[in-house]
Write a protein that holds these residues in place. Structure first.
Motif, mmCIF file in Angstrom:
data_model
loop_
_atom_site.group_PDB
_atom_site.id
_atom_site.type_symbol
_atom_site.label_atom_id
_atom_site.label_comp_id
_atom_site.label_asym_id
_atom_site.label_seq_id
_atom_site.Cartn_x
_atom_site.Cartn_y
_atom_site.Cartn_z
ATOM 1 N N ALA A 157 52.652 41.642 30.166
ATOM 2 C CA ALA A 157 53.518 42.125 29.085
ATOM 3 C C ALA A 157 53.427 43.640 28.955
ATOM 4 N N MET A 158 52.212 44.173 29.020
ATOM 5 C CA MET A 158 52.045 45.625 28.917
ATOM 6 C C MET A 158 52.696 46.335 30.100
ATOM 7 N N ARG A 159 52.560 45.765 31.295
ATOM 8 C CA ARG A 159 53.203 46.366 32.472
ATOM 9 C C ARG A 159 54.722 46.348 32.329
ATOM 10 N N PHE A 160 55.269 45.264 31.774
ATOM 11 C CA PHE A 160 56.718 45.184 31.565
ATOM 12 C C PHE A 160 57.216 46.360 30.732
ATOM 13 N N PHE A 161 56.398 46.779 29.752
ATOM 14 C CA PHE A 161 56.782 47.893 28.889
ATOM 15 C C PHE A 161 56.374 49.256 29.463
ATOM 16 N N GLY A 162 55.840 49.258 30.675
ATOM 17 C CA GLY A 162 55.568 50.528 31.331
ATOM 18 C C GLY A 162 54.154 51.036 31.235
ATOM 19 N N ALA A 163 53.193 50.177 30.847
ATOM 20 C CA ALA A 163 51.800 50.600 30.755
ATOM 21 C C ALA A 163 51.129 50.583 32.121
ATOM 22 N N GLU A 164 50.059 51.358 32.233
ATOM 23 C CA GLU A 164 49.212 51.373 33.426
ATOM 24 C C GLU A 164 48.031 50.462 33.155
ATOM 25 N N ILE A 165 47.810 49.455 34.013
ATOM 26 C CA ILE A 165 46.871 48.377 33.718
ATOM 27 C C ILE A 165 45.604 48.473 34.572
ATOM 28 N N SER A 166 44.459 48.365 33.916
ATOM 29 C CA SER A 166 43.190 48.158 34.602
ATOM 30 C C SER A 166 42.444 47.053 33.857
ATOM 31 N N TYR A 167 41.419 46.499 34.487
ATOM 32 C CA TYR A 167 40.752 45.349 33.875
ATOM 33 C C TYR A 167 39.309 45.249 34.326
ATOM 34 N N PHE A 168 38.532 44.501 33.535
ATOM 35 C CA PHE A 168 37.170 44.102 33.896
ATOM 36 C C PHE A 168 37.089 42.590 33.777
ATOM 37 N N ALA A 169 36.498 41.952 34.775
ATOM 38 C CA ALA A 169 36.296 40.503 34.763
ATOM 39 C C ALA A 169 35.031 40.203 35.563
ATOM 40 N N ARG A 170 34.645 38.926 35.590
ATOM 41 C CA ARG A 170 33.435 38.562 36.323
ATOM 42 C C ARG A 170 33.570 38.840 37.819
ATOM 43 N N SER A 171 34.814 38.841 38.300
ATOM 44 C CA SER A 171 35.057 39.155 39.705
ATOM 45 C C SER A 171 36.453 39.758 39.832
ATOM 46 N N GLU A 172 36.664 40.469 40.918
ATOM 47 C CA GLU A 172 37.973 41.066 41.163
ATOM 48 C C GLU A 172 38.966 39.981 41.552
ATOM 49 N N LYS A 173 40.189 40.093 41.037
ATOM 50 C CA LYS A 173 41.205 39.071 41.256
ATOM 51 C C LYS A 173 42.220 39.551 42.301
ATOM 52 N N THR A 174 42.401 38.749 43.341
ATOM 53 C CA THR A 174 43.359 39.118 44.385
ATOM 54 C C THR A 174 44.765 39.232 43.826
ATOM 55 N N TRP A 175 45.140 38.273 42.973
ATOM 56 C CA TRP A 175 46.496 38.303 42.426
ATOM 57 C C TRP A 175 46.727 39.525 41.561
ATOM 58 N N ALA A 176 45.668 40.008 40.879
ATOM 59 C CA ALA A 176 45.792 41.201 40.048
ATOM 60 C C ALA A 176 45.954 42.449 40.918
ATOM 61 N N GLN A 177 45.212 42.482 42.010
ATOM 62 C CA GLN A 177 45.339 43.601 42.947
ATOM 63 C C GLN A 177 46.753 43.667 43.507
ATOM 64 N N GLU A 178 47.327 42.507 43.790
ATOM 65 C CA GLU A 178 48.691 42.457 44.322
ATOM 66 C C GLU A 178 49.715 42.985 43.322
ATOM 67 N N LYS A 179 49.402 42.868 42.034
ATOM 68 C CA LYS A 179 50.291 43.390 40.998
ATOM 69 C C LYS A 179 50.026 44.858 40.687
ATOM 70 N N GLY A 180 48.999 45.408 41.299
ATOM 71 C CA GLY A 180 48.687 46.808 41.064
ATOM 72 C C GLY A 180 47.736 47.050 39.916
ATOM 73 N N TYR A 181 47.059 46.003 39.421
ATOM 74 C CA TYR A 181 46.083 46.157 38.347
ATOM 75 C C TYR A 181 44.741 46.569 38.953
ATOM 76 N N ARG A 182 44.131 47.616 38.397
ATOM 77 C CA ARG A 182 42.885 48.139 38.943
ATOM 78 C C ARG A 182 41.670 47.450 38.339
ATOM 79 N N PHE A 183 40.745 47.040 39.177
ATOM 80 C CA PHE A 183 39.471 46.488 38.711
ATOM 81 C C PHE A 183 38.507 47.640 38.491
ATOM 82 N N LEU A 184 37.882 47.700 37.297
ATOM 83 C CA LEU A 184 36.941 48.761 36.969
ATOM 84 C C LEU A 184 35.677 48.169 36.357
#
Length: 297
Positions: A157-184
């Protein structure tokens, strides 16, 4: 088919789903109020072999010890892990009691809440604009803590409105990387983003004093989980700055004593409890019962 199915408290099923419960048991009893404690829960269960409950009651080993006929427990609420569940999953597993839960039934309403509150905050609808003048989500640096179903939907939803997305999770997500979301790492995520969204399982606490120091000032924190994602003392210190905290429920906030804090925005409403969510919940509860009775046949 079960001999006796008891919903020990309100389980938020739509009327047609309540009627369908009778297809799974010879006797069905539905209670419409929350039991006062273990003794009342035991009395309501009696000799039932199937139980339904929501998130407002605890079903621990003491109750299960006193109700030896239980074979199935249907949680009409989210089940993510034994640690976050209001049912003693480990005891049930050790004693051959099947426990099912549901997931992903109320996320859509939560995402609408997050977007609505952020837009109101940025544009100044009914309040002063966050930056002193109206702005868009476009260009926002948004961080997601916990990239499960709801976290992923908030990111989208945030990306739809033009936000730059990064995230933290227990592990890096391949699908998130494919969408351009940065793991930090969490510390970098907190430091590098203006708005943070905590989307964690119940009773998961990741924000302590060091994390709030990394988060810094002039930040917005949303908590969409069922319980606080922080220790309260460093949270209160952080709220002394030019920061805002958004929660939909008092449970997510941590208590009514925080409701009047000038930097807290709490709706005191579970934004995931919508008409459509009840439809999804009902179908998933019935599907769990169908699978269980089919296995018994």
């Amino acid at each position: 088919m079960f001999k006796k199915l008891v919903a020990i408290e309100p389980v938020s099923l739509i009327p047609s789903a309540e009627q369908e419960l009778h297809a799974f048991a010879e006797e069905v009893i539905l209670y419409n109020d929350i039991p006062a404690g273990n003794d009342e829960i035991v009395a309501r269960i009696g000799d039932a072999d199937a139980i339904l409950l929501s998130y407002t009651s605890q079903l621990g080993r003491e109750v299960m010890l006193r109700c030896p006929n239980i074979k199935y427990i249907g949680m009409c609420c989210s089940l993510y892990s034994p640690e976050s569940a209001n049912v003693d999953i480990r005891y049930a597993n050790e004693h051959g009691i099947t426990v099912t839960g549901i997931r992903d039934y109320g996320d859509e309403g939560v995402i609408e809440y997050v977007v609505s509150e952020l837009v109101r905050c940025f544009h100044g609808f009914g309040q002063d604009p966050w930056d002193g003048m109206p702005r868009e989500i476009t260009g926002l640096k948004a961080g997601i803590i916990g990239l499960g179903k709801s976290g992923g939907m908030i990111a989208d939803a945030m990306r739809f409105f033009g936000a730059e997305i990064s995230y933290f999770a227990r592990s890096e997500k391949t699908w998130a990387q494919e969408k351009g979301y940065r793991f930090l790492p969490l510390s970098e995520l907190l430091n590098n983003n203006e708005v943070l969204f905590c989307c964690l399982n119940k009773n998961t606490v990741l924000l302590h004093e060091a994390e709030f120091e990394r988060l810094g000032n002039k930040k917005i924190l949303f908590n969409t989980g069922l319980s606080p994602a922080w220790e309260e003392a460093p949270l209160l210190k952080w709220l002394e700055g030019d920061n805002l905290l958004f929660c939909d429920t008092v449970g997510a906030l941590g208590g009514t004593h925080l409701l009047n804090h000038p930097h807290v925005r709490c709706m005191q409403v579970s934004t995931g409890r919508t008409r459509q969510a009840f439809d999804r919940l009902s179908e998933k509860v019935l599907e769990n019962l169908r699978k269980e009775t089919e296995q018994q046949a």
